[in-house]
Design an enzyme around this catalytic site. Structure first.
Site, PDB file in Angstrom:
ATOM      1  N   LYS A   1      47.261  36.610  42.325  1.00  0.00           N
ATOM      2  CA  LYS A   1      46.041  37.319  41.956  1.00  0.00           C
ATOM      3  C   LYS A   1      44.932  36.903  42.921  1.00  0.00           C
ATOM      4  O   LYS A   1      45.112  36.036  43.777  1.00  0.00           O
ATOM      5  CB  LYS A   1      45.606  36.975  40.530  1.00  0.00           C
ATOM      6  CG  LYS A   1      46.632  37.222  39.434  1.00  0.00           C
ATOM      7  CD  LYS A   1      46.897  38.692  39.182  1.00  0.00           C
ATOM      8  CE  LYS A   1      47.912  38.868  38.058  1.00  0.00           C
ATOM      9  NZ  LYS A   1      48.356  40.286  37.946  1.00  0.00           N
TER      10      LYS A   1
ATOM     11  N   SER B   1      50.449  44.960  40.723  1.00  0.00           N
ATOM     12  CA  SER B   1      49.163  44.516  40.185  1.00  0.00           C
ATOM     13  C   SER B   1      48.145  44.187  41.270  1.00  0.00           C
ATOM     14  O   SER B   1      46.948  44.139  41.000  1.00  0.00           O
ATOM     15  CB  SER B   1      49.356  43.285  39.286  1.00  0.00           C
ATOM     16  OG  SER B   1      49.734  42.159  40.050  1.00  0.00           O
TER      17      SER B   1
END
Length: 285
Positions: free
Chosen positions: A114, A54
């Protein structure tokens, strides 16, 4: 020759106490090492293994990243197993936009990584894959495609309807992704991947980041369940600042997945040495 009674007694005591002293020394050593490891892991730095793509191309699957624990202060998520448990953060500091952070998922008991996009009070939106911050499009320009080495832990995974594109050079296979350079206000640029047009989160209605929360996104924009998605379907929604664990600083090890634990020589044949030393804080870029 007979020893005097006093000598015989002291000799007997010495022989009896030596194993006890040795055992106590071992216990003290183990406790001291465990305490130092707990302090290091809780307050200074911890290792985080990247399990998914991701955050490609910034972070590869199989990267081991050093996570600094002090930049944002400490919460119960800073400590192994969540103990001591308390509400809020001590010595709390806001991250900067663009920081790569490790945090506890708001709904699940797992740690994720993230990039910080929106701070409390920011208005974040996505339109046709373009990120908007406080009503302004975040500058983004196309750059040459990103070529990821295909390996045991990094197959050529794409998001439908994208079709895998594999190139070969020097006997190695590479997965090719469409790439862009993005620049948040006041920060250095970083690379994001945009695999498909009209992806599942290429349009996100403008939302204000609530007080005490952050808006986070993965750099692999079409393959990241981030703040654009609610927790009910696996996303992270707006992440409470309390859930921050630390800031990713540098890659200290990286493996392509071909290593076997009981074969130490494979640890080095699987090593992606060029990954070591990659920095993710602005000062290190």
């Amino acid at each position: 020759m007979r020893w005097p009674a006093s000598h015989r007694g002291s000799r007997h005591v010495a022989d009896k106490s030596a194993p006890q002293d040795s055992g106590w020394s071992i216990i003290k050593f183990v406790v001291t090492v465990a305490l130092l490891a707990w302090v290091l892991r809780s307050f200074i730095v911890a290792l985080f293994n990247i399990p998914s793509g991701s955050m490609l191309p910034t972070l590869y699957i199989g990267d081991y990243v050093a996570v600094a624990k002090w930049p944002y202060g400490y919460s119960r998520y800073s400590f192994p197993f969540g103990y001591p448990s308390f509400e809020g953060r001590l010595f709390s500091h806001l991250p900067k936009r663009g920081d790569v952070v490790v945090f506890r998922h708001p709904a699940d008991d797992e740690d994720l990584i993230k990039r910080v996009i929106g701070l409390p009070g920011d208005v974040v939106a996505v339109r046709n894959g373009i990120l908007f911050l406080n009503g302004h499009a975040v500058p983004r320009r196309p750059i040459p495609p990103f070529r990821m080495p295909v390996s045991e832990n990094s197959p050529c995974k794409v998001v439908p309807p994208a079709v895998p594109v594999v190139s070969t050079a020097g006997g190695h296979s590479y997965c090719v992704y469409r790439a862009f350079e993005e620049t948040l206000p006041g920060r250095d640029s970083y690379t994001v991947l945009d695999q498909v047009d009209e992806g599942p989160a290429d349009d996100f209605p403008a939302q204000r980041v609530p007080a005490g929360h952050l808006f986070l996104m993965g750099d692999n924009r079409d393959d990241s369940l981030d703040s654009r998605f609610p927790t009910a379907i696996g996303g992270v929604a707006m992440v409470p600042i309390e859930n921050l664990i630390g800031r990713a600083t540098v890659t200290v090890w990286s493996t392509n997945g071909s290593a076997v634990y009981w074969k130490p020589w494979t640890w080095f044949s699987a090593l992606r040495a060029r990954r070591i030393g990659n920095g993710y804080s602005e000062a290190a870029q």
